[in-house]
Design a protein around this motif. Structure first.
Motif, PDB file in Angstrom:
ATOM      1  N   GLY A  34      -1.667   9.249  10.289  1.00 32.15           N
ATOM      2  CA  GLY A  34      -2.978   9.828  10.041  1.00 32.15           C
ATOM      3  C   GLY A  34      -4.050   8.863  10.498  1.00 32.15           C
ATOM      4  N   ALA A  35      -5.237   9.372  10.711  1.00 30.66           N
ATOM      5  CA  ALA A  35      -6.351   8.546  11.180  1.00 30.66           C
ATOM      6  C   ALA A  35      -6.786   7.563  10.098  1.00 30.66           C
ATOM      7  N   ASN A  36      -7.583   6.574  10.482  1.00 29.26           N
ATOM      8  CA  ASN A  36      -8.129   5.633   9.510  1.00 29.26           C
ATOM      9  C   ASN A  36      -8.916   6.388   8.438  1.00 29.26           C
ATOM     10  N   GLY A  37      -8.691   6.003   7.180  1.00 27.77           N
ATOM     11  CA  GLY A  37      -9.390   6.654   6.079  1.00 27.77           C
ATOM     12  C   GLY A  37      -8.719   7.909   5.568  1.00 27.77           C
ATOM     13  N   ALA A  38      -7.517   8.216   6.091  1.00 25.08           N
ATOM     14  CA  ALA A  38      -6.822   9.436   5.660  1.00 25.08           C
ATOM     15  C   ALA A  38      -6.199   9.303   4.279  1.00 25.08           C
ATOM     16  N   GLY A  39      -6.063   8.066   3.778  1.00 23.46           N
ATOM     17  CA  GLY A  39      -5.485   7.854   2.449  1.00 23.46           C
ATOM     18  C   GLY A  39      -4.075   7.288   2.467  1.00 23.46           C
ATOM     19  N   LYS A  40      -3.588   6.887   3.639  1.00 26.26           N
ATOM     20  CA  LYS A  40      -2.197   6.441   3.774  1.00 26.26           C
ATOM     21  C   LYS A  40      -1.918   5.169   2.955  1.00 26.26           C
ATOM     22  N   SER A  41      -2.726   4.139   3.175  1.00 27.30           N
ATOM     23  CA  SER A  41      -2.492   2.876   2.473  1.00 27.30           C
ATOM     24  C   SER A  41      -2.704   3.036   0.971  1.00 27.30           C
ATOM     25  N   LEU A  78      12.101  -1.027  -5.533  1.00 28.01           N
ATOM     26  CA  LEU A  78      11.020  -0.496  -4.691  1.00 28.01           C
ATOM     27  C   LEU A  78      10.103  -1.644  -4.285  1.00 28.01           C
ATOM     28  N   SER A  79      10.072  -1.976  -2.990  1.00 29.59           N
ATOM     29  CA  SER A  79       9.288  -3.126  -2.520  1.00 29.59           C
ATOM     30  C   SER A  79       8.303  -2.708  -1.443  1.00 29.59           C
ATOM     31  N   LEU A  80       7.115  -3.309  -1.490  1.00 30.46           N
ATOM     32  CA  LEU A  80       6.031  -3.012  -0.556  1.00 30.46           C
ATOM     33  C   LEU A  80       5.727  -4.221   0.318  1.00 30.46           C
ATOM     34  N   VAL A  81       5.612  -3.982   1.638  1.00 34.29           N
ATOM     35  CA  VAL A  81       5.050  -4.967   2.560  1.00 34.29           C
ATOM     36  C   VAL A  81       3.618  -4.516   2.812  1.00 34.29           C
ATOM     37  N   PRO A  82       2.624  -5.184   2.229  1.00 32.09           N
ATOM     38  CA  PRO A  82       1.256  -4.667   2.270  1.00 32.09           C
ATOM     39  C   PRO A  82       0.605  -4.819   3.632  1.00 32.09           C
ATOM     40  N   GLU A  83      -0.401  -4.015   3.871  1.00 30.08           N
ATOM     41  CA  GLU A  83      -1.228  -4.154   5.069  1.00 30.08           C
ATOM     42  C   GLU A  83      -1.860  -5.546   5.074  1.00 30.08           C
ATOM     43  N   GLY A  84      -1.841  -6.193   6.228  1.00 26.17           N
ATOM     44  CA  GLY A  84      -2.414  -7.530   6.319  1.00 26.17           C
ATOM     45  C   GLY A  84      -1.474  -8.636   5.900  1.00 26.17           C
ATOM     46  N   ARG A  85      -0.233  -8.273   5.532  1.00 21.11           N
ATOM     47  CA  ARG A  85       0.870  -9.209   5.236  1.00 21.11           C
ATOM     48  C   ARG A  85       0.722  -9.952   3.921  1.00 21.11           C
ATOM     49  N   ARG A  86      -0.502 -10.421   3.589  1.00 25.82           N
ATOM     50  CA  ARG A  86      -0.785 -11.086   2.306  1.00 25.82           C
ATOM     51  C   ARG A  86       0.150 -12.267   2.039  1.00 25.82           C
ATOM     52  N   LEU A  87       0.329 -13.109   3.024  1.00 28.79           N
ATOM     53  CA  LEU A  87       1.129 -14.314   2.862  1.00 28.79           C
ATOM     54  C   LEU A  87       0.261 -15.445   2.303  1.00 28.79           C
ATOM     55  N   PHE A  88       0.923 -16.485   1.785  1.00 25.41           N
ATOM     56  CA  PHE A  88       0.210 -17.678   1.329  1.00 25.41           C
ATOM     57  C   PHE A  88       0.169 -18.660   2.492  1.00 25.41           C
ATOM     58  N   ALA A  89      -1.008 -18.780   3.117  1.00 23.00           N
ATOM     59  CA  ALA A  89      -1.148 -19.487   4.386  1.00 23.00           C
ATOM     60  C   ALA A  89      -0.785 -20.959   4.303  1.00 23.00           C
ATOM     61  N   ASP A  90      -0.989 -21.595   3.140  1.00 20.33           N
ATOM     62  CA  ASP A  90      -0.716 -23.024   2.999  1.00 20.33           C
ATOM     63  C   ASP A  90       0.724 -23.303   2.591  1.00 20.33           C
ATOM     64  N   ASP A 151      16.087  -1.086  -2.588  1.00 18.45           N
ATOM     65  CA  ASP A 151      16.753   0.142  -2.151  1.00 18.45           C
ATOM     66  C   ASP A 151      15.813   0.964  -1.276  1.00 18.45           C
ATOM     67  N   CYS A 152      14.511   0.797  -1.520  1.00 19.01           N
ATOM     68  CA  CYS A 152      13.486   1.494  -0.740  1.00 19.01           C
ATOM     69  C   CYS A 152      12.423   0.487  -0.335  1.00 19.01           C
ATOM     70  N   LEU A 153      12.181   0.399   0.975  1.00 22.94           N
ATOM     71  CA  LEU A 153      11.210  -0.543   1.515  1.00 22.94           C
ATOM     72  C   LEU A 153      10.012   0.230   2.047  1.00 22.94           C
ATOM     73  N   ILE A 154       8.811  -0.140   1.585  1.00 18.70           N
ATOM     74  CA  ILE A 154       7.573   0.490   2.017  1.00 18.70           C
ATOM     75  C   ILE A 154       6.828  -0.487   2.918  1.00 18.70           C
ATOM     76  N   LEU A 155       6.531  -0.059   4.136  1.00 19.68           N
ATOM     77  CA  LEU A 155       5.892  -0.914   5.133  1.00 19.68           C
ATOM     78  C   LEU A 155       4.531  -0.331   5.506  1.00 19.68           C
ATOM     79  N   ASP A 156       3.468  -1.080   5.238  1.00 23.33           N
ATOM     80  CA  ASP A 156       2.118  -0.592   5.512  1.00 23.33           C
ATOM     81  C   ASP A 156       1.581  -1.235   6.782  1.00 23.33           C
TER      82      ASP A 156
END
Length: 240
Positions: A34-41, A78-90, A151-156
Protein backbone atom coordinates in the motif's frame (compact mmCIF):
# COMPACT_ATOMS: atom_id res chain seq x y z
CA UNK A 1 -1.91 -18.97 13.34
CA UNK A 2 -2.51 -15.22 13.33
CA UNK A 3 -5.97 -13.69 13.25
CA UNK A 4 -7.02 -10.04 13.30
CA UNK A 5 -10.69 -9.20 13.73
CA UNK A 6 -12.27 -5.78 13.12
CA UNK A 7 -9.15 -3.98 14.32
CA UNK A 8 -9.22 -0.23 14.92
CA UNK A 9 -6.06 1.73 15.81
CA UNK A 10 -6.13 5.46 16.39
CA UNK A 11 -3.80 8.40 16.91
CA UNK A 12 -6.07 10.72 18.85
CA UNK A 13 -9.20 11.03 16.71
CA UNK A 14 -7.46 9.84 13.55
CA UNK A 15 -8.33 6.26 12.59
CA UNK A 16 -5.09 4.92 11.13
CA UNK A 17 -6.46 1.36 10.88
CA UNK A 18 -10.19 0.94 10.30
CA UNK A 19 -12.01 -2.33 10.89
CA UNK A 20 -9.25 -4.57 9.53
CA UNK A 21 -9.75 -8.34 9.56
CA UNK A 22 -7.41 -11.01 8.19
CA UNK A 23 -6.21 -14.55 8.85
CA UNK A 24 -2.72 -15.93 8.29
CA UNK A 25 -2.15 -19.69 8.48
CA UNK A 26 1.01 -21.40 9.65
CA UNK A 27 3.69 -21.32 6.96
CA UNK A 28 2.02 -18.51 4.99
CA UNK A 29 4.19 -15.80 3.45
CA UNK A 30 2.08 -12.65 3.22
CA UNK A 31 3.08 -9.27 1.80
CA UNK A 32 1.26 -6.21 3.11
CA UNK A 33 1.36 -3.50 0.47
CA UNK A 34 0.00 0.00 0.00
CA UNK A 35 1.05 3.60 -0.46
CA UNK A 36 2.69 5.65 2.29
CA UNK A 37 0.15 6.47 5.00
CA UNK A 38 -2.08 3.50 4.19
CA UNK A 39 -1.76 2.15 7.75
CA UNK A 40 0.60 -0.77 7.10
CA UNK A 41 3.22 -0.06 9.77
CA UNK A 42 0.53 0.89 12.28
CA UNK A 43 -1.20 -2.44 11.70
CA UNK A 44 2.04 -4.41 12.15
CA UNK A 45 2.95 -2.57 15.34
CA UNK A 46 -0.52 -3.14 16.77
CA UNK A 47 -0.30 -6.85 15.97
CA UNK A 48 3.09 -7.04 17.70
CA UNK A 49 1.83 -5.17 20.77
CA UNK A 50 3.90 -2.04 20.18
CA UNK A 51 0.78 0.15 19.79
CA UNK A 52 -2.47 0.15 21.79
CA UNK A 53 -5.59 -1.07 20.05
CA UNK A 54 -8.74 1.05 20.16
CA UNK A 55 -11.08 -1.84 19.38
CA UNK A 56 -11.05 -5.28 17.78
CA UNK A 57 -9.12 -8.46 18.52
CA UNK A 58 -5.74 -10.03 17.80
CA UNK A 59 -5.32 -13.80 18.22
CA UNK A 60 -2.08 -15.74 17.91
CA UNK A 61 -2.03 -19.53 17.91
CA UNK A 62 -5.67 -19.49 19.12
CA UNK A 63 -4.87 -17.27 22.11
CA UNK A 64 -6.32 -13.79 22.51
CA UNK A 65 -3.31 -11.45 22.78
CA UNK A 66 -5.18 -8.16 22.25
CA UNK A 67 -4.22 -6.74 25.62
CA UNK A 68 -0.95 -8.59 26.26
CA UNK A 69 2.44 -6.86 26.19
CA UNK A 70 4.82 -7.06 23.25
CA UNK A 71 7.25 -9.13 25.34
CA UNK A 72 4.47 -11.62 26.15
CA UNK A 73 3.76 -11.95 22.43
CA UNK A 74 7.45 -12.60 21.77
CA UNK A 75 7.33 -15.36 24.40
CA UNK A 76 4.47 -16.92 22.44
CA UNK A 77 6.50 -16.76 19.20
CA UNK A 78 5.57 -13.46 17.53
CA UNK A 79 8.52 -11.20 16.68
CA UNK A 80 8.68 -7.84 14.88
CA UNK A 81 11.55 -6.34 12.88
CA UNK A 82 10.53 -2.67 13.06
CA UNK A 83 10.80 -0.07 10.33
CA UNK A 84 14.14 1.70 10.62
CA UNK A 85 15.75 -1.38 12.26
CA UNK A 86 15.96 0.29 15.73
CA UNK A 87 19.40 -1.07 16.55
CA UNK A 88 21.63 0.20 19.35
CA UNK A 89 24.28 2.05 17.35
CA UNK A 90 26.96 2.04 20.08
CA UNK A 91 26.65 -1.72 20.60
CA UNK A 92 28.29 -4.38 18.44
CA UNK A 93 26.51 -6.73 16.08
CA UNK A 94 26.93 -9.57 18.56
CA UNK A 95 25.60 -7.49 21.45
CA UNK A 96 22.54 -6.46 19.42
CA UNK A 97 21.90 -10.08 18.49
CA UNK A 98 22.13 -11.17 22.13
CA UNK A 99 19.37 -8.69 22.99
CA UNK A 100 17.09 -11.00 21.02
CA UNK A 101 17.57 -13.65 23.72
CA UNK A 102 16.12 -11.41 26.45
CA UNK A 103 12.84 -13.21 25.76
CA UNK A 104 14.04 -16.69 24.84
CA UNK A 105 12.06 -19.60 23.51
CA UNK A 106 13.27 -23.09 22.70
CA UNK A 107 14.47 -23.51 19.14
CA UNK A 108 17.43 -23.82 16.81
CA UNK A 109 18.41 -20.18 16.32
CA UNK A 110 21.80 -19.18 17.74
CA UNK A 111 24.38 -16.53 16.95
CA UNK A 112 26.34 -18.98 14.83
CA UNK A 113 23.23 -19.87 12.83
CA UNK A 114 22.54 -16.16 12.32
CA UNK A 115 26.05 -15.74 10.91
CA UNK A 116 25.55 -18.76 8.67
CA UNK A 117 22.30 -17.22 7.38
CA UNK A 118 23.82 -13.74 6.97
CA UNK A 119 27.51 -14.45 6.15
CA UNK A 120 28.20 -10.76 5.48
CA UNK A 121 27.95 -10.22 9.25
CA UNK A 122 30.74 -12.62 10.18
CA UNK A 123 33.55 -10.10 9.74
CA UNK A 124 31.42 -7.41 11.37
CA UNK A 125 30.69 -9.43 14.51
CA UNK A 126 32.51 -7.00 16.83
CA UNK A 127 31.76 -3.81 14.85
CA UNK A 128 29.37 -1.22 16.23
CA UNK A 129 26.11 -1.31 14.33
CA UNK A 130 26.22 2.44 13.80
CA UNK A 131 29.17 1.84 11.47
CA UNK A 132 27.44 -0.83 9.36
CA UNK A 133 25.97 -0.47 5.89
CA UNK A 134 22.18 -0.42 5.52
CA UNK A 135 22.14 -4.04 4.39
CA UNK A 136 24.27 -5.16 7.33
CA UNK A 137 22.02 -3.29 9.73
CA UNK A 138 18.93 -4.91 8.24
CA UNK A 139 20.51 -8.35 8.53
CA UNK A 140 21.36 -7.62 12.18
CA UNK A 141 17.80 -6.47 12.91
CA UNK A 142 16.35 -9.64 11.35
CA UNK A 143 18.89 -11.76 13.19
CA UNK A 144 18.00 -10.15 16.51
CA UNK A 145 14.33 -11.07 15.99
CA UNK A 146 15.25 -14.62 14.98
CA UNK A 147 17.24 -15.11 18.19
CA UNK A 148 13.93 -15.40 20.05
CA UNK A 149 13.04 -18.40 17.85
CA UNK A 150 9.75 -16.98 16.50
CA UNK A 151 6.99 -19.01 14.89
CA UNK A 152 5.81 -15.87 13.08
CA UNK A 153 8.18 -13.15 11.91
CA UNK A 154 6.85 -9.67 11.06
CA UNK A 155 9.11 -7.56 8.84
CA UNK A 156 8.34 -3.86 8.40
CA UNK A 157 9.84 -2.21 5.27
CA UNK A 158 12.56 -4.80 4.86
CA UNK A 159 13.93 -3.20 1.68
CA UNK A 160 13.66 0.47 2.72
CA UNK A 161 16.74 2.50 1.78
CA UNK A 162 18.69 -0.46 0.40
CA UNK A 163 20.19 -0.84 -3.06
CA UNK A 164 18.60 -3.44 -5.38
CA UNK A 165 21.64 -5.72 -5.00
CA UNK A 166 21.50 -5.60 -1.19
CA UNK A 167 17.74 -6.19 -1.24
CA UNK A 168 18.34 -9.32 -3.33
CA UNK A 169 20.88 -10.52 -0.75
CA UNK A 170 18.50 -9.90 2.16
CA UNK A 171 15.65 -11.71 0.43
CA UNK A 172 17.93 -14.62 -0.45
CA UNK A 173 18.54 -15.04 3.28
CA UNK A 174 14.84 -14.72 4.08
CA UNK A 175 14.16 -17.50 1.56
CA UNK A 176 15.78 -19.92 3.98
CA UNK A 177 13.13 -18.97 6.54
CA UNK A 178 10.43 -19.83 4.01
CA UNK A 179 11.99 -23.22 3.49
CA UNK A 180 12.03 -23.81 7.26
CA UNK A 181 8.28 -23.17 7.45
CA UNK A 182 8.43 -19.87 9.33
CA UNK A 183 5.27 -17.80 8.96
CA UNK A 184 6.16 -14.35 7.59
CA UNK A 185 4.15 -11.14 7.37
CA UNK A 186 6.04 -8.29 5.73
CA UNK A 187 5.53 -4.80 4.38
CA UNK A 188 6.96 -4.46 0.87
CA UNK A 189 6.80 -1.44 -1.44
CA UNK A 190 8.11 -3.35 -4.48
CA UNK A 191 4.95 -4.80 -6.03
CA UNK A 192 6.72 -7.24 -8.32
CA UNK A 193 8.81 -8.61 -5.47
CA UNK A 194 5.73 -8.88 -3.27
CA UNK A 195 3.94 -10.95 -5.90
CA UNK A 196 6.97 -13.13 -6.55
CA UNK A 197 7.95 -13.71 -2.92
CA UNK A 198 4.60 -14.21 -1.21
CA UNK A 199 1.76 -16.67 -1.17
CA UNK A 200 -0.68 -13.81 -0.65
CA UNK A 201 -0.79 -10.06 -1.12
CA UNK A 202 -2.88 -7.88 1.18
CA UNK A 203 -3.30 -4.30 0.00
CA UNK A 204 -4.27 -1.45 2.32
CA UNK A 205 -5.72 1.91 1.36
CA UNK A 206 -6.63 4.66 3.83
CA UNK A 207 -6.50 2.28 6.79
CA UNK A 208 -8.61 -0.46 5.21
CA UNK A 209 -7.90 -3.71 3.38
CA UNK A 210 -8.97 -3.36 -0.25
CA UNK A 211 -7.47 -6.58 -1.63
CA UNK A 212 -6.53 -9.95 -0.10
CA UNK A 213 -5.70 -12.63 -2.67
CA UNK A 214 -3.32 -15.43 -3.48
CA UNK A 215 -0.54 -13.93 -5.57
CA UNK A 216 -0.83 -16.80 -8.06
CA UNK A 217 -4.40 -15.65 -8.82
CA UNK A 218 -3.62 -11.92 -8.91
CA UNK A 219 -1.97 -10.02 -11.73
CA UNK A 220 0.14 -6.92 -11.30
CA UNK A 221 -2.53 -4.67 -12.81
CA UNK A 222 -5.12 -5.75 -10.24
CA UNK A 223 -2.69 -5.09 -7.39
CA UNK A 224 -1.69 -1.73 -8.89
CA UNK A 225 -5.34 -0.68 -9.13
CA UNK A 226 -5.92 -1.59 -5.49
CA UNK A 227 -2.66 0.09 -4.43
CA UNK A 228 -3.62 3.45 -5.92
CA UNK A 229 -7.34 3.17 -5.21
CA UNK A 230 -8.26 3.12 -8.90
CA UNK A 231 -10.99 0.52 -8.46
CA UNK A 232 -12.53 2.58 -5.68
CA UNK A 233 -12.44 5.70 -7.85
CA UNK A 234 -14.18 3.89 -10.73
CA UNK A 235 -16.94 2.68 -8.41
CA UNK A 236 -17.44 6.19 -7.07
CA UNK A 237 -17.64 7.64 -10.59
CA UNK A 238 -20.15 4.97 -11.66
CA UNK A 239 -22.42 5.78 -8.72
CA UNK A 240 -22.54 9.48 -9.53
Amino acid sequence: MLSVSNLDVRYGQFRAVQGVSMNIDQGDIVSLIGANGAGKSTLLRAIAGALPIHSGRVSFKQHDVTTTSSSARVKQGLSLVPEGRRLFADMTVEENLLLGTTVKRSGDWSIERIFATFPNLVKRRHAKTGNLSGGEQQATAIGRALMSNPDCLILDEVSLGLSPLVVDQVYASIDSLKDAGTTILLVEQDLERAIRFSHRAICMLEGKIVLDKLTSDTNKEEITHAYFGLQQSKHQEASQ
